[in-house]
Design a protein around this motif. Structure first.
Motif, PDB file in Angstrom:
ATOM      1  N   GLN A 169      70.437  47.162   0.593  1.00 17.04           N
ATOM      2  CA  GLN A 169      71.686  46.800   1.432  1.00 17.04           C
ATOM      3  C   GLN A 169      71.555  45.331   1.304  1.00 17.04           C
ATOM      4  O   GLN A 169      72.595  44.539   1.018  1.00 17.04           O
ATOM      5  CB  GLN A 169      71.927  47.271   2.819  1.00 17.04           C
ATOM      6  CG  GLN A 169      72.282  48.738   3.019  1.00 17.04           C
ATOM      7  CD  GLN A 169      72.656  48.967   4.216  1.00 17.04           C
ATOM      8  OE1 GLN A 169      72.730  48.362   5.177  1.00 17.04           O
ATOM      9  NE2 GLN A 169      72.705  50.512   4.560  1.00 17.04           N
ATOM     10  N   GLN A 170      70.555  44.652   1.655  1.00 14.94           N
ATOM     11  CA  GLN A 170      70.503  43.107   1.956  1.00 14.94           C
ATOM     12  C   GLN A 170      70.026  42.522   0.752  1.00 14.94           C
ATOM     13  O   GLN A 170      70.444  41.097   0.501  1.00 14.94           O
ATOM     14  CB  GLN A 170      69.438  43.037   3.094  1.00 14.94           C
ATOM     15  CG  GLN A 170      69.775  43.348   4.215  1.00 14.94           C
ATOM     16  CD  GLN A 170      68.749  43.407   5.268  1.00 14.94           C
ATOM     17  OE1 GLN A 170      67.742  42.633   5.112  1.00 14.94           O
ATOM     18  NE2 GLN A 170      68.982  43.872   6.440  1.00 14.94           N
ATOM     19  N   ILE A 171      69.635  43.068  -0.373  1.00 13.80           N
ATOM     20  CA  ILE A 171      69.223  42.299  -1.741  1.00 13.80           C
ATOM     21  C   ILE A 171      69.849  43.054  -2.786  1.00 13.80           C
ATOM     22  O   ILE A 171      69.183  43.680  -3.553  1.00 13.80           O
ATOM     23  CB  ILE A 171      67.707  42.369  -1.912  1.00 13.80           C
ATOM     24  CG1 ILE A 171      66.922  41.660  -0.730  1.00 13.80           C
ATOM     25  CG2 ILE A 171      67.313  41.265  -3.169  1.00 13.80           C
ATOM     26  CD1 ILE A 171      65.475  41.745  -0.641  1.00 13.80           C
ATOM     27  N   PRO A 172      71.077  42.596  -2.929  1.00 16.84           N
ATOM     28  CA  PRO A 172      71.898  43.710  -4.152  1.00 16.84           C
ATOM     29  C   PRO A 172      71.530  42.844  -5.446  1.00 16.84           C
ATOM     30  O   PRO A 172      71.804  43.404  -6.560  1.00 16.84           O
ATOM     31  CB  PRO A 172      73.333  43.133  -3.738  1.00 16.84           C
ATOM     32  CG  PRO A 172      73.280  41.864  -3.119  1.00 16.84           C
ATOM     33  CD  PRO A 172      72.034  42.113  -2.117  1.00 16.84           C
ATOM     34  N   GLU A 173      70.572  41.739  -5.674  1.00 19.53           N
ATOM     35  CA  GLU A 173      70.275  41.189  -6.740  1.00 19.53           C
ATOM     36  C   GLU A 173      68.898  42.016  -7.426  1.00 19.53           C
ATOM     37  O   GLU A 173      69.095  41.971  -8.534  1.00 19.53           O
ATOM     38  CB  GLU A 173      69.488  39.644  -6.353  1.00 19.53           C
ATOM     39  CG  GLU A 173      70.371  38.723  -5.830  1.00 19.53           C
ATOM     40  CD  GLU A 173      70.691  38.778  -4.141  1.00 19.53           C
ATOM     41  OE1 GLU A 173      71.141  37.507  -3.752  1.00 19.53           O
ATOM     42  OE2 GLU A 173      70.071  39.629  -3.626  1.00 19.53           O
ATOM     43  N   VAL A 174      68.415  42.833  -6.668  1.00 19.87           N
ATOM     44  CA  VAL A 174      67.619  43.841  -7.367  1.00 19.87           C
ATOM     45  C   VAL A 174      68.224  45.136  -8.105  1.00 19.87           C
ATOM     46  O   VAL A 174      69.526  45.674  -7.346  1.00 19.87           O
ATOM     47  CB  VAL A 174      66.753  44.494  -6.360  1.00 19.87           C
ATOM     48  CG1 VAL A 174      65.681  45.382  -6.740  1.00 19.87           C
ATOM     49  CG2 VAL A 174      65.963  43.034  -5.557  1.00 19.87           C
ATOM     50  N   ASP A 175      68.037  45.405  -9.089  1.00 15.18           N
ATOM     51  CA  ASP A 175      68.650  46.414  -9.845  1.00 15.18           C
ATOM     52  C   ASP A 175      67.896  47.812  -9.730  1.00 15.18           C
ATOM     53  O   ASP A 175      68.769  48.821  -9.716  1.00 15.18           O
ATOM     54  CB  ASP A 175      68.554  46.229 -11.532  1.00 15.18           C
ATOM     55  CG  ASP A 175      69.185  44.839 -11.750  1.00 15.18           C
ATOM     56  OD1 ASP A 175      70.305  44.576 -11.573  1.00 15.18           O
ATOM     57  OD2 ASP A 175      68.704  43.842 -12.245  1.00 15.18           O
ATOM     58  N   ILE A 176      66.543  47.786  -9.435  1.00 20.41           N
ATOM     59  CA  ILE A 176      65.870  49.067  -9.274  1.00 20.41           C
ATOM     60  C   ILE A 176      65.143  48.823  -8.076  1.00 20.41           C
ATOM     61  O   ILE A 176      64.040  47.818  -8.186  1.00 20.41           O
ATOM     62  CB  ILE A 176      65.165  49.415 -10.416  1.00 20.41           C
ATOM     63  CG1 ILE A 176      65.920  49.832 -11.742  1.00 20.41           C
ATOM     64  CG2 ILE A 176      64.377  50.929 -10.179  1.00 20.41           C
ATOM     65  CD1 ILE A 176      65.475  49.993 -12.840  1.00 20.41           C
ATOM     66  N   PHE A 177      65.042  49.839  -7.314  1.00 20.02           N
ATOM     67  CA  PHE A 177      64.114  49.771  -5.962  1.00 20.02           C
ATOM     68  C   PHE A 177      63.254  51.330  -6.019  1.00 20.02           C
ATOM     69  O   PHE A 177      63.917  52.203  -6.492  1.00 20.02           O
ATOM     70  CB  PHE A 177      64.824  49.947  -4.723  1.00 20.02           C
ATOM     71  CG  PHE A 177      65.636  48.538  -4.072  1.00 20.02           C
ATOM     72  CD1 PHE A 177      64.890  47.738  -3.260  1.00 20.02           C
ATOM     73  CD2 PHE A 177      66.743  48.436  -4.609  1.00 20.02           C
ATOM     74  CE1 PHE A 177      65.475  46.452  -3.124  1.00 20.02           C
ATOM     75  CE2 PHE A 177      67.438  47.170  -4.371  1.00 20.02           C
ATOM     76  CZ  PHE A 177      66.715  46.232  -3.550  1.00 20.02           C
ATOM     77  N   THR A 178      61.842  50.978  -5.868  1.00 16.06           N
ATOM     78  CA  THR A 178      61.074  52.062  -5.751  1.00 16.06           C
ATOM     79  C   THR A 178      59.973  51.570  -4.707  1.00 16.06           C
ATOM     80  O   THR A 178      59.777  50.577  -4.739  1.00 16.06           O
ATOM     81  CB  THR A 178      60.481  52.473  -7.346  1.00 16.06           C
ATOM     82  OG1 THR A 178      59.753  53.609  -6.986  1.00 16.06           O
ATOM     83  CG2 THR A 178      59.643  51.443  -7.761  1.00 16.06           C
ATOM     84  N   GLY A 179      59.453  52.758  -4.327  1.00 15.07           N
ATOM     85  CA  GLY A 179      58.352  52.603  -3.364  1.00 15.07           C
ATOM     86  C   GLY A 179      57.040  52.701  -3.752  1.00 15.07           C
ATOM     87  O   GLY A 179      56.453  52.161  -4.552  1.00 15.07           O
ATOM     88  N   VAL A 180      56.149  53.709  -3.071  1.00 14.79           N
ATOM     89  CA  VAL A 180      54.611  53.780  -3.261  1.00 14.79           C
ATOM     90  C   VAL A 180      54.502  55.168  -3.986  1.00 14.79           C
ATOM     91  O   VAL A 180      53.348  55.638  -4.019  1.00 14.79           O
ATOM     92  CB  VAL A 180      53.971  53.534  -2.175  1.00 14.79           C
ATOM     93  CG1 VAL A 180      54.129  52.131  -1.759  1.00 14.79           C
ATOM     94  CG2 VAL A 180      54.311  54.543  -1.042  1.00 14.79           C
ATOM     95  N   GLY A 181      55.542  55.773  -4.466  1.00 16.16           N
ATOM     96  CA  GLY A 181      55.269  57.230  -4.983  1.00 16.16           C
ATOM     97  C   GLY A 181      55.554  57.298  -6.556  1.00 16.16           C
ATOM     98  O   GLY A 181      55.207  58.235  -7.187  1.00 16.16           O
ATOM     99  N   ASP A 182      55.883  56.491  -7.258  1.00 13.78           N
ATOM    100  CA  ASP A 182      56.573  56.449  -8.741  1.00 13.78           C
ATOM    101  C   ASP A 182      55.943  55.347  -9.626  1.00 13.78           C
ATOM    102  O   ASP A 182      56.566  55.547 -10.502  1.00 13.78           O
ATOM    103  CB  ASP A 182      58.035  56.125  -8.714  1.00 13.78           C
ATOM    104  CG  ASP A 182      58.686  57.897  -8.227  1.00 13.78           C
ATOM    105  OD1 ASP A 182      58.477  58.929  -9.106  1.00 13.78           O
ATOM    106  OD2 ASP A 182      59.195  57.687  -7.218  1.00 13.78           O
ATOM    107  N   TYR A 183      54.724  54.940  -9.381  1.00  8.18           N
ATOM    108  CA  TYR A 183      54.109  53.960 -10.237  1.00  8.18           C
ATOM    109  C   TYR A 183      53.901  54.579 -11.622  1.00  8.18           C
ATOM    110  O   TYR A 183      54.055  53.954 -12.607  1.00  8.18           O
ATOM    111  CB  TYR A 183      52.744  53.578  -9.717  1.00  8.18           C
ATOM    112  CG  TYR A 183      52.844  52.625  -8.474  1.00  8.18           C
ATOM    113  CD1 TYR A 183      53.694  51.626  -8.422  1.00  8.18           C
ATOM    114  CD2 TYR A 183      52.387  53.291  -7.184  1.00  8.18           C
ATOM    115  CE1 TYR A 183      53.633  50.700  -7.329  1.00  8.18           C
ATOM    116  CE2 TYR A 183      52.156  52.351  -5.904  1.00  8.18           C
ATOM    117  CZ  TYR A 183      53.273  51.324  -6.053  1.00  8.18           C
ATOM    118  OH  TYR A 183      53.208  50.728  -4.882  1.00  8.18           O
TER     119      TYR A 183
END
Length: 437
Positions: free
Chosen positions: A89-103
């Motif tokens: 919500q706060q960083i719309p500049e980022v196109d793709i978010f991913t965490g620690v499960g999909d490296y």
């Protein structure tokens, strides 16, 4: 898709391994140091403490400011995992978010141009990595997650419980890297001394030592991040007996006062911690590294003074000092009697000066000794000085040695182990002469 990639790895060496996995999946990209020319920018973030979180966000926003139109900006890793909804919500500049499960699925995310958060933490198993920063050394991840309940640590809240890699998987990875010319390995995890306890094996590290010793080509190894209450005397003795693993002991004890250790939920009190540390120190050619936290809630001046006195007199080779960071989801977050930021900063400075003295004393003991070192390349100090590292030391964190002379008029080979004599200490840098070029 265009094929220039700029990738940034923040935080710990465990993060670095995950970054190298992503690089392994994206080998069809051309790596570039110039983010403004990259078609894909990936930041593997750290979400451990406030300073790391701030660095991660600032890095992402800075890269966004300079990136070219139509590039993809990816925010991955611990910070994304921990605050996924808020960040999206706060960083719309980022196109793709991913965490620690999909490296290992990063190529799919780029193709889909979609954010994804898997239910499980990624545990490397057979993935091809692009090892960075060295032609001879690699980090090997033992596990993910942690079963400890330290009052100050939020890692279990977003990394979950301990999940150890299979011993065969680790051995296979090491064997593959040896074939590529790597011979020096650092084994890492959140709590390395608990390795395989989730599989009902009490002393998994001793089994690891035995297995790695069977691999031809492994010349040097060390284990990072031992936890006091899961480190046994049997393990320390097995390290001491090993012809491959150094007597390198990295045990972050965090404090030494009994009451504070209980508040920190560290499992061991002062006496048992001292028993382990004294045994480590007594071993030949041992190297002992630790970490302390200053300013934990309820830390009195007397507790802090006790820690300073201990740090000054024990004989540590290296010490890290961390200022307490008030992290939600931790038990310390709800404690009363918080220490002010000003007092925390003051205590960090005081203990930091002591730890500098510890390092100076440790380095001074090396003068005039014969050591084994490996040459990494040209130093940043001067074009005629080479940068080297004692084979016992962990890369990047324990310092460097300048080679300013050699006994034979031959070119020295980067990545090769040499015998050398330490000549002097200049500031916090040792100098040495290679005896056998």
């Amino acid at each position: 898709m265009s094929n220039k990639l700029h990738i940034v790895s923040l935080g710990c060496t465990k993060n670095l391994v995950d970054t190298e996995v992503m690089m392994g999946k994206l080998q069809h990209f051309e790596l570039t140091d110039e983010s403004e020319n990259a078609d894909v920018i990936i930041v593997n973030t750290c979400g451990f403490i406030d300073a790391a979180k701030e660095e991660s966000v600032n890095t992402v926003l800075s890269l966004h400011e300079a990136r070219k139109e139509d590039s993809l900006l990816v925010m991955a890793g611990c910070l994304s995992e921990r605050y996924q909804d808020d960040l999206m919500q706060q960083i719309p500049e980022v196109d793709i978010f991913t965490g620690v499960g999909d490296y290992e699925n990063i190529d799919e995310l780029l193709t889909e141009k979609k954010s994804r958060f898997s239910d499980k933490v990624y545990l490397i198993d057979g993935a091809e990595r692009v090892v960075t920063g060295s032609s001879y050394h690699a980090y090997i991840k033992l596990s993910e997650g942690c079963n400890q309940t330290c009052s100050f640590c939020a890692i279990p809240s977003f990394k979950g419980k301990l999940n150890s890699r299979n011993l065969d998987s680790i051995a296979k990875e090491v064997e593959g890297l040896v074939k590529k010319g790597y011979y020096d390995f650092s084994f890492v995890s959140q709590d390395s001394s608990s390795y395989l306890r989730d599989q009902n094996v009490k002393d998994g590290l001793s089994l690891l030592i035995q297995r790695i010793e069977l691999i031809d080509g492994v010349k040097s190894a060390r284990i990072l991040y031992l936890y006091p209450s899961t480190t046994s005397m049997a393990l320390l003795k097995n390290i001491a007996k090993s012809k491959v693993f150094h007597n390198y002991f990295d045990m972050p004890i965090q404090h030494i006062n009994d009451d504070m250790l209980r508040m920190m939920k560290r499992g061991f009190g002062k006496n048992k911690t001292l028993e382990l540390l004294n045994f480590m120190r007594s071993l030949p050619n041992s190297f002992v590294r630790t970490s302390f936290i200053v300013g934990h809630p309820n830390e009195t001046q007397e507790m802090f003074d006790e820690m300073c006195d201990f740090a000054q007199n024990f004989g540590f080779d290296r010490v890290n000092v961390f200022s307490y960071s008030d992290e939600e989801t931790t038990s310390a977050f709800d404690m009363e009697d918080k220490i002010s930021a000003e007092v925390i900063a003051e205590r960090a400075d005081i203990l930091g000066a002591i730890t500098d003295e510890c390092m100076q004393k440790s380095l001074s003991k090396e003068i005039a000794t014969e050591i084994e070192l490996v040459i990494d390349g040209q130093s940043d100090e001067h074009e005629y000085l080479l940068s080297a590292r004692k084979t016992l030391w962990a890369p990047e964190i324990d310092g460097e040695i300048y080679i300013n002379d050699r006994s034979k008029d031959e070119d020295l080979i980067y990545g090769k182990i040499y015998k050398a004599k330490v000549t002097e200490l200049v500031g916090n840098i040792l100098t040495a002469t290679v005896d056998n070029a």
